[in-house]
Write a protein that holds these residues in place. Structure first.
Motif, PDB file in Angstrom:
ATOM      1  N   UNK A 151       0.719  -1.173  -0.170  1.00 54.90           N
ATOM      2  CA  UNK A 151       0.080   0.122  -0.163  1.00 54.90           C
ATOM      3  C   UNK A 151       0.928   1.215  -0.031  1.00 54.90           C
ATOM      4  N   UNK A 152       1.909   1.353   0.904  1.00 54.82           N
ATOM      5  CA  UNK A 152       2.562   2.436   0.867  1.00 54.82           C
ATOM      6  C   UNK A 152       3.559   2.779  -0.589  1.00 54.82           C
ATOM      7  N   UNK A 153       3.928   1.518  -1.305  1.00 56.09           N
ATOM      8  CA  UNK A 153       4.457   1.809  -2.545  1.00 56.09           C
ATOM      9  C   UNK A 153       3.483   2.294  -3.598  1.00 56.09           C
ATOM     10  N   UNK A 154       2.257   1.943  -3.387  1.00 54.07           N
ATOM     11  CA  UNK A 154       1.024   2.388  -4.348  1.00 54.07           C
ATOM     12  C   UNK A 154       0.947   3.843  -4.126  1.00 54.07           C
ATOM     13  N   UNK A 155       0.870   4.141  -2.951  1.00 53.70           N
ATOM     14  CA  UNK A 155       0.733   5.635  -2.528  1.00 53.70           C
ATOM     15  C   UNK A 155       1.997   6.521  -3.117  1.00 53.70           C
ATOM     16  N   UNK A 156       3.226   6.032  -2.953  1.00 54.16           N
ATOM     17  CA  UNK A 156       4.274   6.788  -3.393  1.00 54.16           C
ATOM     18  C   UNK A 156       4.303   6.889  -4.611  1.00 54.16           C
ATOM     19  N   UNK A 157       4.118   5.601  -5.340  1.00 49.85           N
ATOM     20  CA  UNK A 157       3.971   5.634  -6.945  1.00 49.85           C
ATOM     21  C   UNK A 157       3.143   6.751  -7.516  1.00 49.85           C
ATOM     22  N   UNK A 158       1.913   6.727  -6.913  1.00 56.52           N
ATOM     23  CA  UNK A 158       0.606   7.507  -7.429  1.00 56.52           C
ATOM     24  C   UNK A 158       1.319   8.954  -7.321  1.00 56.52           C
ATOM     25  N   UNK A 159       1.686   9.421  -6.348  1.00 54.37           N
ATOM     26  CA  UNK A 159       2.269  10.638  -6.122  1.00 54.37           C
ATOM     27  C   UNK A 159       3.257  10.967  -7.097  1.00 54.37           C
ATOM     28  N   UNK A 160       4.132  10.151  -7.250  1.00 48.21           N
ATOM     29  CA  UNK A 160       5.294  10.241  -8.241  1.00 48.21           C
ATOM     30  C   UNK A 160       4.718  10.581  -9.589  1.00 48.21           C
ATOM     31  N   UNK A 161       3.628   9.610 -10.189  1.00 49.33           N
ATOM     32  CA  UNK A 161       3.343   9.781 -11.431  1.00 49.33           C
ATOM     33  C   UNK A 161       2.377  10.973 -11.540  1.00 49.33           C
ATOM     34  N   UNK A 162       1.677  11.507 -10.415  1.00 44.67           N
ATOM     35  CA  UNK A 162       0.644  12.839 -10.742  1.00 44.67           C
ATOM     36  C   UNK A 162       1.480  14.024 -10.769  1.00 44.67           C
ATOM     37  N   UNK A 163       2.997  13.650 -10.454  1.00 46.21           N
ATOM     38  CA  UNK A 163       3.532  15.065 -10.435  1.00 46.21           C
ATOM     39  C   UNK A 163       4.297  15.146 -11.713  1.00 46.21           C
ATOM     40  N   UNK A 164       4.370  14.312 -12.614  1.00 43.15           N
ATOM     41  CA  UNK A 164       4.870  14.289 -13.894  1.00 43.15           C
ATOM     42  C   UNK A 164       3.841  14.648 -15.070  1.00 43.15           C
ATOM     43  N   UNK A 165       4.353  15.243 -16.052  1.00 44.59           N
ATOM     44  CA  UNK A 165       3.630  15.577 -17.164  1.00 44.59           C
ATOM     45  C   UNK A 165       3.168  14.298 -18.051  1.00 44.59           C
ATOM     46  N   UNK A 166       2.439  13.403 -17.553  1.00 46.98           N
ATOM     47  CA  UNK A 166       2.137  12.157 -18.046  1.00 46.98           C
ATOM     48  C   UNK A 166       0.748  12.281 -18.646  1.00 46.98           C
ATOM     49  N   UNK A 167       0.580  11.297 -19.620  1.00 46.26           N
ATOM     50  CA  UNK A 167      -0.858  11.388 -20.253  1.00 46.26           C
ATOM     51  C   UNK A 167      -1.394   9.905 -19.950  1.00 46.26           C
ATOM     52  N   UNK A 168      -2.643   9.800 -19.429  1.00 44.59           N
ATOM     53  CA  UNK A 168      -3.274   8.363 -18.922  1.00 44.59           C
ATOM     54  C   UNK A 168      -4.588   8.383 -19.876  1.00 44.59           C
ATOM     55  N   UNK A 169      -5.116   7.373 -19.918  1.00 45.77           N
ATOM     56  CA  UNK A 169      -6.028   6.929 -20.931  1.00 45.77           C
ATOM     57  C   UNK A 169      -5.757   5.692 -21.796  1.00 45.77           C
ATOM     58  N   UNK A 170      -4.699   5.113 -21.860  1.00 54.00           N
ATOM     59  CA  UNK A 170      -4.464   3.763 -22.587  1.00 54.00           C
ATOM     60  C   UNK A 170      -4.911   2.733 -21.857  1.00 54.00           C
ATOM     61  N   UNK A 171      -6.095   2.480 -21.499  1.00 53.98           N
ATOM     62  CA  UNK A 171      -6.371   1.512 -20.836  1.00 53.98           C
ATOM     63  C   UNK A 171      -6.655   1.671 -19.232  1.00 53.98           C
ATOM     64  N   UNK A 172      -5.672   2.581 -18.575  1.00 53.87           N
ATOM     65  CA  UNK A 172      -5.882   2.999 -17.269  1.00 53.87           C
ATOM     66  C   UNK A 172      -6.004   4.446 -17.280  1.00 53.87           C
ATOM     67  N   UNK A 173      -6.889   5.086 -16.427  1.00 54.50           N
ATOM     68  CA  UNK A 173      -7.649   6.269 -16.472  1.00 54.50           C
ATOM     69  C   UNK A 173      -6.574   7.487 -15.681  1.00 54.50           C
TER      70      UNK A 173
END
Length: 307
Positions: free
Chosen positions: A13-35
């Motif tokens: 759970x801690x890894x999911x939280x940490x990775x989620x915050x990290x991905x949110x901080x980047x200029x990434x595009x989502x929508x290729x299956x995962x939203x």
């Protein structure tokens, strides 16, 4: 100096939280299956941990090994610094609760037609289909989902790209469907033997060529011929519409996805009122046509060519 990522958490759970915050901080595009960043984080961490995406909450405190954490870091470096789609990094994704193998020869599964398969095509069809055809199949996802939903149906899946069909064949074997699902190399209908299908499914390329320069970097990893279809996005969809009559059974239906090119399709055939399916799970531009409607569109196309 090479950029690198170092994670501090070790529990699931801690890894999911940490990775989620990290991905949110980047200029990434989502929508290729995962939203969302959260969806990608949960899938990445659970995948490396050897858990299904719907793992139970009692696994929250599971401790990952040093090697597993390092692998997550390596995947994140590809996702963030190279903007690679997560599905290609992992070589697998899920659609409608079913896993599919993918690579850069196939479009990443995300079609809202999967929702219609799950709902067994109600209200458009109440009889059990005996034969189903999927055009432009890519990794085989929609045809395989249909075969899993309708256990007595024979399903043909086709694509012009043999490399994509190789992946589709792997997915057929993965789901033990080789007795009911056949992969055929065909340019739309051109190489399909004369047949009549109860349902034709099609998620063809439908993005206008003019939009190529505006796509996020992640989408440029996907095969060009699986995304773009002429200046208005309708080169392949029009071939599917006009050729459907000879392959549909008398009471058969064509389910065609054209996404944001729906308005272009309506403009192309102004005399025909398309029926657009309401999608509860999101998505747009999926129309449903009867055999008679496809015949009318075919006749219209012939008249347009004569003029």
């Amino acid at each position: 100096m090479n950029e690198s990522i170092k994670l501090t958490s070790i529990q699931l759970r801690g890894l999911i939280d940490e990775v989620s915050i990290l991905l949110e901080s980047q200029s990434l595009s989502f929508g290729q299956g995962l939203q969302s960043a959260r969806d990608e984080a949960a899938y990445l961490v659970s995948f490396v941990a050897g858990l299904p995406p719907d793992f139970s909450f009692d696994m929250d405190n599971k401790v990952l090994t040093k090697q597993e954490i390092e692998l997550i870091e390596q995947h994140l470096e590809k996702r963030i610094f190279q903007r690679q789609p997560l599905a290609y990094i992992l070589g697998q994704t899920w659609l409608s609760g079913v896993p599919f193998l993918v690579n850069q020869n196939t479009l990443i599964p995300r079609s809202p037609i999967a929702e219609m398969i799950r709902d067994r095509f109600v209200p458009w069809r109440f009889e059990q289909p005996k034969r189903i055809l999927e055009l432009c199949t890519g990794c085989g996802c929609l045809g395989i989902l249909a075969a899993l939903e309708f256990e007595n149906a024979k399903v043909d899946i086709t694509d012009i790209d043999q490399q994509a069909l190789n992946v589709a064949h792997e997915n057929i074997l993965l789901h033990k469907l080789e007795k009911r699902v056949i992969a055929l190399n065909s340019d739309v209908y051109d190489q399909i033997p004369p047949s009549q299908y109860d349902i034709i499914l099609a998620n063809p390329p439908y993005v206008p060529q003019s939009e190529c320069a505006y796509l996020p970097a992640e989408f440029k990893y996907e095969p060009v011929h699986a995304l773009f279809s002429g200046q208005d996005g309708l080169d392949i969809p029009k071939r599917i519409l006009t050729g459907a009559t000879q392959f549909l059974a008398p009471n058969g239906i064509l389910i065609l996805e054209v996404g944001q090119s729906a308005m272009n399709l309506q403009v192309c055939y102004p005399q025909h009122q398309f029926t657009w399916h309401e999608l509860d799970d999101g998505g747009e531009g999926v129309c449903v046509l009867t055999r008679d409607e496809c015949q009318l569109i075919f006749e219209t196309a012939m008249k347009q060519q004569e003029n």
